[in-house]
Design a protein around this motif. Structure first.
Motif, short mmCIF file in Angstrom:
data_model
loop_
_atom_site.label_atom_id
_atom_site.label_comp_id
_atom_site.label_asym_id
_atom_site.label_seq_id
_atom_site.Cartn_x
_atom_site.Cartn_y
_atom_site.Cartn_z
N SER A 245 10.30 11.97 5.77
CA SER A 245 8.97 12.47 6.16
C SER A 245 7.87 11.58 5.60
CB SER A 245 8.71 13.89 5.62
OG SER A 245 9.79 14.71 5.88
N LEU A 246 8.04 11.18 4.33
CA LEU A 246 7.01 10.34 3.71
C LEU A 246 6.90 8.99 4.44
CD1 LEU A 246 4.96 9.78 1.45
CD2 LEU A 246 6.84 8.94 0.05
N ILE A 247 8.05 8.40 4.73
CA ILE A 247 8.04 7.10 5.43
C ILE A 247 7.35 7.25 6.79
CG2 ILE A 247 9.52 5.40 6.59
CD1 ILE A 247 11.50 5.77 4.21
N ASN A 248 7.72 8.31 7.52
CA ASN A 248 7.12 8.50 8.84
C ASN A 248 5.60 8.66 8.76
OD1 ASN A 248 9.48 8.25 10.24
ND2 ASN A 248 9.96 10.44 10.15
N GLU A 249 5.13 9.36 7.73
CA GLU A 249 3.68 9.57 7.59
C GLU A 249 2.98 8.26 7.18
OE1 GLU A 249 1.81 12.25 8.48
OE2 GLU A 249 3.75 12.91 9.29
N ILE A 250 3.61 7.53 6.24
CA ILE A 250 2.98 6.26 5.80
C ILE A 250 2.92 5.29 6.98
CG2 ILE A 250 3.33 4.20 4.36
CD1 ILE A 250 4.08 6.03 2.06
N LYS A 251 3.94 5.33 7.82
CA LYS A 251 3.96 4.42 8.97
C LYS A 251 2.91 4.75 10.02
CE LYS A 251 8.10 1.88 8.75
NZ LYS A 251 9.20 1.28 9.48
N LYS A 252 2.22 5.89 9.84
CA LYS A 252 1.12 6.21 10.77
C LYS A 252 -0.17 5.48 10.38
CE LYS A 252 2.87 10.72 12.17
NZ LYS A 252 2.82 12.16 11.83
N MET A 253 -0.13 4.73 9.28
CA MET A 253 -1.32 3.97 8.88
C MET A 253 -1.79 3.10 10.05
SD MET A 253 -1.78 1.48 5.56
CE MET A 253 -2.03 -0.17 6.18
N ASP A 254 -3.10 3.05 10.20
CA ASP A 254 -3.68 2.28 11.29
C ASP A 254 -3.52 0.78 10.97
OD1 ASP A 254 -5.25 1.35 13.33
OD2 ASP A 254 -7.14 1.74 12.26
N LEU A 255 -2.57 0.13 11.63
CA LEU A 255 -2.33 -1.29 11.36
C LEU A 255 -3.28 -2.12 12.22
CD1 LEU A 255 1.58 -1.34 11.22
CD2 LEU A 255 -0.04 -1.10 9.34
N LYS A 256 -4.03 -2.97 11.55
CA LYS A 256 -5.03 -3.76 12.27
C LYS A 256 -4.53 -5.20 12.43
CE LYS A 256 -9.08 -1.10 11.02
NZ LYS A 256 -8.94 -0.14 9.94
N SER A 257 -5.31 -5.96 13.14
CA SER A 257 -4.97 -7.36 13.34
C SER A 257 -6.18 -8.22 13.01
CB SER A 257 -4.53 -7.57 14.78
OG SER A 257 -3.99 -8.86 14.90
N HIS A 258 -5.94 -9.32 12.35
CA HIS A 258 -7.03 -10.23 11.97
C HIS A 258 -6.74 -11.58 12.63
CE1 HIS A 258 -9.16 -13.11 9.36
NE2 HIS A 258 -10.02 -12.14 9.17
N PRO A 259 -7.78 -12.24 13.16
CA PRO A 259 -7.52 -13.49 13.89
C PRO A 259 -6.81 -14.56 13.04
CG PRO A 259 -9.89 -13.11 13.60
CD PRO A 259 -9.19 -11.84 13.20
N LEU A 260 -6.99 -14.56 11.73
CA LEU A 260 -6.36 -15.60 10.91
C LEU A 260 -5.07 -15.12 10.25
CD1 LEU A 260 -9.43 -17.24 9.11
CD2 LEU A 260 -8.29 -17.96 11.21
N THR A 261 -5.05 -13.88 9.79
CA THR A 261 -3.87 -13.43 9.03
C THR A 261 -2.87 -12.66 9.89
OG1 THR A 261 -5.05 -11.46 8.31
CG2 THR A 261 -5.09 -13.34 6.81
N GLY A 262 -3.24 -12.31 11.11
CA GLY A 262 -2.29 -11.63 11.99
C GLY A 262 -2.24 -10.13 11.73
N HIS A 263 -1.10 -9.53 12.10
CA HIS A 263 -0.96 -8.07 12.03
C HIS A 263 -0.71 -7.58 10.62
CE1 HIS A 263 -0.97 -7.44 16.32
NE2 HIS A 263 -0.15 -8.47 16.44
N ASP A 264 -1.30 -6.43 10.30
CA ASP A 264 -0.94 -5.73 9.07
C ASP A 264 0.51 -5.25 9.20
OD1 ASP A 264 -3.59 -6.07 8.56
OD2 ASP A 264 -4.15 -3.97 8.72
N SER A 265 1.15 -5.03 8.07
CA SER A 265 2.56 -4.62 8.16
C SER A 265 2.95 -3.67 7.04
CB SER A 265 3.46 -5.85 8.12
OG SER A 265 3.34 -6.49 6.87
N ILE A 266 3.99 -2.88 7.35
CA ILE A 266 4.59 -2.00 6.34
C ILE A 266 6.08 -2.25 6.38
CG2 ILE A 266 5.06 0.40 5.68
CD1 ILE A 266 2.48 1.17 7.18
N ASN A 267 6.64 -2.62 5.23
CA ASN A 267 8.10 -2.80 5.17
C ASN A 267 8.69 -1.92 4.08
OD1 ASN A 267 10.61 -4.24 5.88
ND2 ASN A 267 10.47 -4.94 3.77
N ILE A 268 9.71 -1.15 4.46
CA ILE A 268 10.46 -0.39 3.46
C ILE A 268 11.53 -1.35 2.95
CG2 ILE A 268 11.71 1.77 3.00
CD1 ILE A 268 8.94 2.07 4.49
#
Ligand code: ZN
Length: 405
Positions: free
Chosen positions: A231-254
């Motif tokens: 449940s915790l992983i599923n909720e954390i993965k709902k974080m709004d992942l953004k994208s930046h032109p230089l650094t690319g996509h935000d990410s979450i890795n377990i």
């Protein structure tokens, strides 16, 4: 070379670099041949080699060391005017080799095969160090007077994000010997000759949830900590992942997950590690309040949701240099002049040594001859043509930043 670099002295420096490629390759091979895998990070031999190289350039040399066995070798060349200070630097440590059988070459051999030098640290980032030394050697041997201050650095513990490397140099070491604080920093991390000017932030968590053990055939009598972690992983993965032109996509890795003791027992504990990365302008504190908010909500909604511990292993804001900064423009022009191509300005995952400079209000950038995609891997290599180009780029950058040439 394009002919925009017209001056006699620049041509002299460039031709000295071209005439001394063997020395550059020999220096890089000598650096690769010293095992500086970190951990454990044994700097005894490499710090002697680097200090000798710096001394041979006529620099004042100090081992800036906050702890025994952790000497950051720094060379200082005061400029005749000394209004500004540039630090050009690379780290001396490398990541461990991993499984020997995955290597087709000796990781500490520095073998040259078809225009590439192989070995651990060849790309990350002993190549940067060798090129920086040879860039300054060409400038010195051409007799150029530097008007602004130059610091040349070889740091410890970048690969373990230690506090005795660049962090120590910037916050304490330079002051302890009365040397100036840099205004701008150029680091030789692998960039394939791109100018890198933005890096993601990261938070690393280890979160442990508790449960209540029971018979696996009657799980309703217990609380399964693994279910709660899902449940915790599923909720954390709902974080709004953004994208930046230089650094690319935000990410979450377990990264890891461990829990339970036996197939027929309800798990009474579950532990997971989370590696969350985010580009500018998101702050570490914003990500942290999201994660802690998720935990609070779960605790509110579910009386069996029990947090045993939340430890934070790393907590970093993203850092970036203004693309309009004169230093960036200067570096882009150096790459353009050497490669005769339009340079790339981009971002990367983690700023390493440069993070500590930014945290102390000192912006900087990376340019390195290595490729990030071969760093930290078996059969790491760097192309000789890129080594020569990087040496010219460093030389031009030093000339443009620190002399009237
Ligand atoms: Zn590195």
């Amino acid at each position: 070379m394009s002919n925009t670099v017209g001056s006699h002295i620049v041509n002299e420096v460039i031709s000295r670099i071209e005439d001394n490629v063997d020395r550059l390759l020999n220096l890089l091979r000598a650096l690769i041949q010293v095992d500086t895998c970190n951990p454990p990070g044994d700097y005894r031999r490499i710090s002697e080699i680097v200090a000798d190289e710096f001394l041979s350039l006529g620099l004042n040399v100090q081992p800036l060391q906050g702890q025994d066995g952790k000497p950051n070798i720094i060379g200082y060349l005061p400029g005749s005017q000394g209004n500004k200070t540039l630090l050009v630097s690379a780290h001396m440590d490398v990541v461990p080799v991993g499984k020997a059988e995955d290597w087709a070459v000796d990781p500490f051999g520095g073998e040259i095969i078809e225009g590439k030098i192989y070995g651990r640290g060849s790309a990350d980032t002993k190549c940067g160090l060798a090129c920086q030394v040879e860039a300054l050697r060409a400038i010195r041997s051409a007799g150029v007077e530097l008007t602004e201050n130059l610091l040349l650095g070889a740091t410890v513990d970048d690969e373990t994000a230690g506090t005795m490397g660049m962090k120590y140099v910037i916050e304490k070491g330079l002051r302890s010997v009365g040397w100036p604080r840099p205004d701008r920093v150029l680091i030789g991390e692998p960039s394939d000759l791109a100018v890198v000017g933005a890096w993601k932030g990261r938070i690393w968590y280890e979160i442990t949830l508790g449960g209540i053990a029971a018979h696996g055939g009657a799980p309703e009598h217990g609380v399964n900590a693994i279910d709660k972690m899902i449940s915790l992983i599923n909720e954390i993965k709902k974080m709004d992942l953004k994208s930046h032109p230089l650094t690319g996509h935000d990410s979450i890795n377990i990264g890891t997950i461990t829990g339970g003791t036996k197939i027929n027992v309800v798990a009474d504990e579950c532990k997971a590690t989370f590696d969350i990365r985010y580009g500018p302008p998101r702050k570490a504190s914003e990500v942290d309040s999201f994660v802690r908010g998720v935990i609070k909500d779960l605790e509110k909604k579910d009386r069996h949701f029990r947090v045993r511990s939340v430890s934070v292993w790393d907590f970093r804001d993203p850092v970036w240099i203004d693309p309009e900064d004169d230093f960036v423009k200067c570096l882009l022009s150096c790459v353009r002049e050497v490669t005769a191509r339009e340079p790339t300005f981009t971002g990367s995952l983690s700023a390493g040594d440069l993070h500590h400079c930014f945290m102390n209000g000192i912006p900087g950038a990376w340019i390195g001859p290595g490729k990030m995609e071969v760093a930290h891997k078996p059969n790491e290599y760097v192309e000789i043509s890129k080594l020569v180009a990087a040496t010219k780029i460093y030389a031009l950058a030093i000339l443009k930043q620190c002399s009237k040439v």
